[in-house]
Write a protein that holds these residues in place. Structure first.
Motif, PDB file in Angstrom:
ATOM      1  N   ASP A   1       0.865  -1.172   0.000  1.00  0.00           N
ATOM      2  CA  ASP A   1       0.000   0.000   0.000  1.00  0.00           C
ATOM      3  C   ASP A   1       0.906   1.228   0.000  1.00  0.00           C
ATOM      4  N   MET A   2       0.713   2.146  -0.969  1.00  0.00           N
ATOM      5  CA  MET A   2       1.636   3.254  -1.129  1.00  0.00           C
ATOM      6  C   MET A   2       1.698   4.130   0.110  1.00  0.00           C
ATOM      7  N   ARG A   3       0.572   4.338   0.768  1.00  0.00           N
ATOM      8  CA  ARG A   3       0.602   5.155   1.979  1.00  0.00           C
ATOM      9  C   ARG A   3       1.474   4.495   3.041  1.00  0.00           C
ATOM     10  N   ARG A   4       1.330   3.185   3.171  1.00  0.00           N
ATOM     11  CA  ARG A   4       2.152   2.483   4.146  1.00  0.00           C
ATOM     12  C   ARG A   4       3.621   2.462   3.705  1.00  0.00           C
ATOM     13  N   VAL A   5       3.847   2.348   2.383  1.00  0.00           N
ATOM     14  CA  VAL A   5       5.224   2.381   1.874  1.00  0.00           C
ATOM     15  C   VAL A   5       5.916   3.676   2.287  1.00  0.00           C
ATOM     16  N   LEU A   6       5.255   4.812   2.058  1.00  0.00           N
ATOM     17  CA  LEU A   6       5.857   6.099   2.396  1.00  0.00           C
ATOM     18  C   LEU A   6       6.020   6.258   3.900  1.00  0.00           C
ATOM     19  N   SER A   7       5.046   5.750   4.646  1.00  0.00           N
ATOM     20  CA  SER A   7       5.141   5.817   6.103  1.00  0.00           C
ATOM     21  C   SER A   7       6.310   4.987   6.614  1.00  0.00           C
ATOM     22  N   ASP A   8       6.445   3.764   6.073  1.00  0.00           N
ATOM     23  CA  ASP A   8       7.548   2.900   6.483  1.00  0.00           C
ATOM     24  C   ASP A   8       8.900   3.472   6.061  1.00  0.00           C
ATOM     25  N   LEU A   9       8.917   4.134   4.897  1.00  0.00           N
ATOM     26  CA  LEU A   9      10.151   4.760   4.444  1.00  0.00           C
ATOM     27  C   LEU A   9      10.580   5.862   5.399  1.00  0.00           C
ATOM     28  N   GLY A  10       9.620   6.703   5.794  1.00  0.00           N
ATOM     29  CA  GLY A  10       9.924   7.752   6.755  1.00  0.00           C
ATOM     30  C   GLY A  10      10.424   7.192   8.069  1.00  0.00           C
ATOM     31  N   GLU A  11       9.843   6.094   8.506  1.00  0.00           N
ATOM     32  CA  GLU A  11      10.294   5.462   9.735  1.00  0.00           C
ATOM     33  C   GLU A  11      11.710   4.929   9.588  1.00  0.00           C
ATOM     34  N   GLY A  12      12.035   4.400   8.386  1.00  0.00           N
ATOM     35  CA  GLY A  12      13.390   3.921   8.157  1.00  0.00           C
ATOM     36  C   GLY A  12      14.428   5.032   8.266  1.00  0.00           C
ATOM     37  N   PHE A  13      14.116   6.207   7.713  1.00  0.00           N
ATOM     38  CA  PHE A  13      15.036   7.346   7.825  1.00  0.00           C
ATOM     39  C   PHE A  13      15.125   7.852   9.263  1.00  0.00           C
ATOM     40  N   ARG A  14      13.996   7.859   9.960  1.00  0.00           N
ATOM     41  CA  ARG A  14      14.037   8.280  11.372  1.00  0.00           C
ATOM     42  C   ARG A  14      14.876   7.323  12.198  1.00  0.00           C
ATOM     43  N   TYR A  15      14.761   6.059  11.904  1.00  0.00           N
ATOM     44  CA  TYR A  15      15.571   5.056  12.600  1.00  0.00           C
ATOM     45  C   TYR A  15      17.057   5.310  12.344  1.00  0.00           C
ATOM     46  N   LEU A  16      17.396   5.609  11.095  1.00  0.00           N
ATOM     47  CA  LEU A  16      18.785   5.892  10.750  1.00  0.00           C
ATOM     48  C   LEU A  16      19.294   7.130  11.472  1.00  0.00           C
ATOM     49  N   MET A  17      18.488   8.181  11.513  1.00  0.00           N
ATOM     50  CA  MET A  17      18.911   9.430  12.151  1.00  0.00           C
ATOM     51  C   MET A  17      19.146   9.248  13.649  1.00  0.00           C
ATOM     52  N   ARG A  18      18.475   8.279  14.247  1.00  0.00           N
ATOM     53  CA  ARG A  18      18.659   8.029  15.681  1.00  0.00           C
ATOM     54  C   ARG A  18      19.894   7.180  15.954  1.00  0.00           C
ATOM     55  N   GLY A  19      20.534   6.658  14.899  1.00  0.00           N
ATOM     56  CA  GLY A  19      21.665   5.756  15.089  1.00  0.00           C
ATOM     57  C   GLY A  19      22.930   6.256  14.446  1.00  0.00           C
ATOM     58  N   PRO A  20      23.725   7.076  15.138  1.00  0.00           N
ATOM     59  CA  PRO A  20      24.958   7.606  14.547  1.00  0.00           C
ATOM     60  C   PRO A  20      25.950   6.531  14.137  1.00  0.00           C
ATOM     61  N   ARG A  21      25.841   5.350  14.720  1.00  0.00           N
ATOM     62  CA  ARG A  21      26.755   4.280  14.328  1.00  0.00           C
ATOM     63  C   ARG A  21      26.542   3.882  12.871  1.00  0.00           C
ATOM     64  N   LEU A  22      25.342   4.074  12.377  1.00  0.00           N
ATOM     65  CA  LEU A  22      25.061   3.857  10.962  1.00  0.00           C
ATOM     66  C   LEU A  22      25.194   5.141  10.155  1.00  0.00           C
ATOM     67  N   LEU A  23      24.718   6.252  10.713  1.00  0.00           N
ATOM     68  CA  LEU A  23      24.597   7.497   9.952  1.00  0.00           C
ATOM     69  C   LEU A  23      25.938   8.120   9.602  1.00  0.00           C
ATOM     70  N   HIS A  24      26.816   8.292  10.581  1.00  0.00           N
ATOM     71  CA  HIS A  24      28.043   9.046  10.348  1.00  0.00           C
ATOM     72  C   HIS A  24      28.965   8.418   9.298  1.00  0.00           C
ATOM     73  N   PRO A  25      29.202   7.093   9.329  1.00  0.00           N
ATOM     74  CA  PRO A  25      30.016   6.508   8.251  1.00  0.00           C
ATOM     75  C   PRO A  25      29.372   6.668   6.873  1.00  0.00           C
ATOM     76  N   LEU A  26      28.034   6.608   6.802  1.00  0.00           N
ATOM     77  CA  LEU A  26      27.371   6.775   5.513  1.00  0.00           C
ATOM     78  C   LEU A  26      27.576   8.179   4.961  1.00  0.00           C
ATOM     79  N   LEU A  27      27.531   9.183   5.831  1.00  0.00           N
ATOM     80  CA  LEU A  27      27.763  10.550   5.378  1.00  0.00           C
ATOM     81  C   LEU A  27      29.186  10.717   4.832  1.00  0.00           C
TER      82      LEU A  27
END
Length: 427
Positions: A216-242
């Motif tokens: 469901d596209m609405r759920r897809v976009l919602s889950d995508l936003g949650e994935g980015f929020r999860y990443l932003m809360r985890g510098p162990r993943l975020l900083h090396p990616l940047l």
């Protein structure tokens, strides 16, 4: 006699890395490796084709740039891969790739090919890739137990790079002998080989999501936003990616524009293939290094050191872009890129929870698709206007940022919790 043969076979099996001893991993690895080989051969051919048709670094860079832009949507592909059967997604992707590539092969054989045909193929293939790649990365990591994940990722990356070395070296000779059209025809065939192998596989459904949900596209976009929020809360993943984005932005022109640089120097497709084989060999060694060594400790500091190494290699390539002297810089650049690729992928499986695996794997792939188009844009414009030595600007910028970050991280580790260390509590 039979027992002795079985004993020898058992001893030989014990020598193999653990993931290769698993049938599901082995078949997945071989089938997708075949498809990857076809892609690399076509990439070699189409870059040289555009270089000879246009004599423009920007036009050659446009292949990577246009191909990377749709891949910015790969996190959506990760959400889709979390929701649907990943094996079926992989099969559909291989069949679609076979059909599209067969069309390009026909145009080349008929002598009707134009640059915009290549560009359209690259864009359409990228849309397939945004779903296939996260599906494959998650299936790959879930085809083995958790302790074997880093080894499985490293084996896959090493295989891809070994294939890249062989295809680039031998492919240049093949294309020079049989013509560029053979690359497109063979690639279409490798897609079909992979699709047939995947069709016969069972047991690939995600361990973390045994019952794929509807889409469901609405759920897809919602889950995508949650994935980015999860990443932003985890510098162990975020900083090396940047930092990966920064490194790729600076060094990607050395690889992506090589066809135009070689053609401008009146080299041949064989010369171009040798350069790409060198970059592939470096990437193979980088994947092997990353598979054998954890990225523990302060990952941001380690990536800053990689940035310094990459900047030195880019500067050397800018000064000596053609001939044997350029082989080591390109190998070093390939090494740096794939050390990060393996560490980024294995870090997701080790750190992120099961529900976010595909989304975060898609995001780790997306960082490559942010750095590459930016690198192709500035690099193509700079090389067309000022020559290959304009790449020194990227080398200097990367070196400056890497030194600043490395010194800041080192200082904070000696003086107690400082600003950067607070940002990175996992160091």
């Amino acid at each position: 006699m039979d027992r002795s043969v079985e004993a020898v076979a058992a001893r030989m099996g014990a020598i193999l890395p653990a993931p290769i001893r698993r049938a599901v991993f082995r078949r997945l690895w071989l089938s997708m490796g075949t498809s990857y080989a076809g892609d690399r051969l076509q990439e070699l051919a189409q870059s040289w084709l555009v270089a000879t048709m246009t004599s423009s670094a920007m036009a050659v860079g446009g292949i990577r740039a246009l191909g990377s832009l749709p891949l910015l949507l790969m996190p959506i592909g990760g959400v889709i891969a979390d929701a649907l059967d990943r094996r079926r997604l992989l099969i559909v992707g291989q069949l679609a790739g076979a059909a599209l590539t067969a069309g390009i092969a026909a145009l080349v054989l008929l002598g009707r090919i134009a640059v915009w045909h290549i560009y359209i193929w690259v864009v359409l293939n990228s849309f397939i890739w945004i779903i296939s790649r996260p599906s494959y990365k998650v299936v790959l990591t879930e085809s083995v137990p958790l302790p074997e994940v880093r080894s499985a990722v490293a084996i896959n990356s090493m295989t891809e790079m070994a294939v890249a070395v062989l295809v680039s070296g031998a492919g240049g000779v093949l294309l020079g002998t049989l013509g560029l059209s053979i690359a497109f025809t063979l690639n279409s065939g490798t897609y079909l080989v992979a699709a047939l192998a995947l069709w016969g596989l069972r047991g690939l459904r995600s361990q973390s999501n045994p019952t794929p949900m509807g889409l469901d596209m609405r759920r897809v976009l919602s889950d995508l936003g949650e994935g980015f929020r999860y990443l932003m809360r985890g510098p162990r993943l975020l900083h090396p990616l940047l930092f990966t984005i920064l490194i790729l932005t600076a060094i990607s022109p050395a690889i992506g524009l090589s066809a135009a640089i070689v053609h401008a120097a009146e080299g041949s497709v064989v010369d171009y293939g040798i350069l790409m084989a060198s970059a592939g060999l470096g990437a193979f060694l980088g994947a092997a290094f990353a598979g054998a060594r954890r990225d523990g400790g302060n990952a941001t500091y380690r990536y800053a050191i990689l940035g310094l190494v990459a900047s030195a290699a880019l500067a050397a390539f800018a000064l000596l872009p053609i001939g044997y002297a350029s082989l080591l810089p390109l190998a070093t650049i390939g090494f740096v890129v794939f050390v990060q690729a393996v560490w980024n992928t294995s870090r997701v499986r080790a750190v992120a929870d099961a529900a976010h695996q595909a989304r975060l794997q898609a995001i780790t792939s997306t960082v490559f698709n942010v750095g590459f188009p930016i690198g192709m844009l500035w690099g193509g414009l700079a090389v067309d206007r000022f020559g290959v030595r304009a790449l020194l600007g990227g080398a200097i910028t990367l070196a400056a940022v890497s030194v600043i970050v490395a010194l800041a991280m080192r200082q904070s580790s000696h003086s107690g919790p400082g600003f950067l260390e607070k940002l990175e509590p996992w160091a």
